[in-house]
Design a protein around this motif. Structure first.
Motif, mmCIF file in Angstrom:
data_model
loop_
_atom_site.group_PDB
_atom_site.id
_atom_site.type_symbol
_atom_site.label_atom_id
_atom_site.label_comp_id
_atom_site.label_asym_id
_atom_site.label_seq_id
_atom_site.Cartn_x
_atom_site.Cartn_y
_atom_site.Cartn_z
ATOM 1 N N SER A 29 0.747 -1.040 0.204
ATOM 2 C CA SER A 29 -0.120 -0.062 0.010
ATOM 3 C C SER A 29 0.926 1.342 0.153
ATOM 4 C CB SER A 29 -0.859 0.043 1.154
ATOM 5 O OG SER A 29 -1.804 -0.940 1.097
ATOM 6 N N ALA A 30 1.725 1.260 0.815
ATOM 7 C CA ALA A 30 2.699 2.635 0.917
ATOM 8 C C ALA A 30 3.586 2.626 -0.473
ATOM 9 C CB ALA A 30 3.791 2.378 2.181
ATOM 10 N N GLY A 31 3.981 1.523 -0.966
ATOM 11 C CA GLY A 31 4.677 1.613 -2.128
ATOM 12 C C GLY A 31 3.733 2.124 -3.358
ATOM 13 N N GLN A 32 2.482 1.801 -3.378
ATOM 14 C CA GLN A 32 1.727 2.259 -4.494
ATOM 15 C C GLN A 32 1.303 3.752 -4.047
ATOM 16 O OE1 GLN A 32 -1.718 -0.371 -3.862
ATOM 17 N NE2 GLN A 32 -1.369 -1.020 -6.092
ATOM 18 N N ILE A 33 1.141 4.417 -3.071
ATOM 19 C CA ILE A 33 0.872 5.636 -2.824
ATOM 20 C C ILE A 33 2.070 6.500 -2.897
ATOM 21 C CG2 ILE A 33 0.207 7.288 -0.848
ATOM 22 C CD1 ILE A 33 -1.696 4.746 0.100
ATOM 23 N N PHE A 34 3.248 6.127 -2.425
ATOM 24 C CA PHE A 34 4.357 6.920 -2.411
ATOM 25 C C PHE A 34 5.523 6.914 -3.452
ATOM 26 C CE2 PHE A 34 2.436 6.977 1.776
ATOM 27 C CZ PHE A 34 2.310 8.234 2.174
ATOM 28 N N LEU A 35 5.716 5.490 -3.834
ATOM 29 C CA LEU A 35 6.862 5.506 -4.731
ATOM 30 C C LEU A 35 6.712 5.352 -6.351
ATOM 31 C CD1 LEU A 35 8.552 2.544 -2.977
ATOM 32 C CD2 LEU A 35 9.255 4.948 -2.623
ATOM 33 N N LEU A 36 7.374 6.175 -6.901
ATOM 34 C CA LEU A 36 7.524 6.239 -8.503
ATOM 35 C C LEU A 36 8.616 4.931 -8.989
ATOM 36 C CD1 LEU A 36 8.243 10.014 -9.188
ATOM 37 C CD2 LEU A 36 6.193 8.643 -9.871
ATOM 38 N N ASP A 37 9.544 4.446 -8.314
ATOM 39 C CA ASP A 37 10.506 3.745 -8.750
ATOM 40 C C ASP A 37 11.091 3.088 -7.502
ATOM 41 O OD1 ASP A 37 12.136 2.241 -10.333
ATOM 42 O OD2 ASP A 37 13.485 4.096 -10.767
ATOM 43 N N ASN A 38 11.943 1.855 -7.805
ATOM 44 C CA ASN A 38 12.563 1.353 -6.739
ATOM 45 C C ASN A 38 11.717 0.688 -5.613
ATOM 46 O OD1 ASN A 38 14.782 0.293 -5.343
ATOM 47 N ND2 ASN A 38 15.265 2.383 -4.119
ATOM 48 N N PRO A 39 10.549 0.078 -6.048
ATOM 49 C CA PRO A 39 9.512 -0.654 -5.121
ATOM 50 C C PRO A 39 10.275 -1.663 -4.128
ATOM 51 C CG PRO A 39 8.917 -1.561 -7.285
ATOM 52 C CD PRO A 39 10.256 -0.437 -7.618
ATOM 53 N N LEU A 40 11.521 -2.619 -4.710
ATOM 54 C CA LEU A 40 11.622 -3.394 -3.823
ATOM 55 C C LEU A 40 13.122 -2.893 -2.777
ATOM 56 C CD1 LEU A 40 11.747 -6.584 -6.345
ATOM 57 C CD2 LEU A 40 9.955 -5.872 -4.391
ATOM 58 N N LEU A 41 13.163 -1.513 -3.204
ATOM 59 C CA LEU A 41 14.303 -1.051 -2.174
ATOM 60 C C LEU A 41 15.615 -1.785 -2.430
ATOM 61 C CD1 LEU A 41 12.658 -0.044 1.106
ATOM 62 C CD2 LEU A 41 12.639 1.274 -0.977
ATOM 63 N N GLU A 42 15.962 -1.993 -3.697
ATOM 64 C CA GLU A 42 17.201 -2.529 -4.252
ATOM 65 C C GLU A 42 18.484 -1.777 -4.125
ATOM 66 O OE1 GLU A 42 15.916 -4.219 -8.033
ATOM 67 O OE2 GLU A 42 15.205 -6.115 -6.981
ATOM 68 N N GLN A 43 17.799 -0.264 -4.107
ATOM 69 C CA GLN A 43 19.018 0.641 -4.016
ATOM 70 C C GLN A 43 18.556 1.592 -2.884
ATOM 71 O OE1 GLN A 43 18.217 3.141 -7.607
ATOM 72 N NE2 GLN A 43 18.121 1.391 -8.771
#
Length: 61
Positions: A29-43
């Motif tokens: 949910s937080a990823g859908q709302i706040f992130l444009l890129d890097n959803p798996l936090l690989e960086q």
């Protein structure tokens, strides 16, 4: 007896599984709302990974 057929409280394993599911659902949910890129936090999270405006996906969360 509840609708699932259980007559006793949840086991520790069941509670841990529910908690893991809850954490995963909140992460998505937080990823859908706040992130444009890097959803798996690989960086490491950078400002350019975050949406400038929080739009969309509120219905799915």
């Amino acid at each position: 007896m509840n609708t699932a057929g259980h007559t006793s409280p949840l086991s520790q394993e069941e509670l841990e599984n529910i908690h893991a599911w809850w954490r995963a659902a909140n992460y998505l949910s937080a990823g859908q709302i706040f992130l444009l890129d890097n959803p798996l936090l690989e960086q490491p999270l950078e400002p350019e990974h975050i949406k400038p405006r929080r739009l969309g996906h509120w219905g799915t969360t």
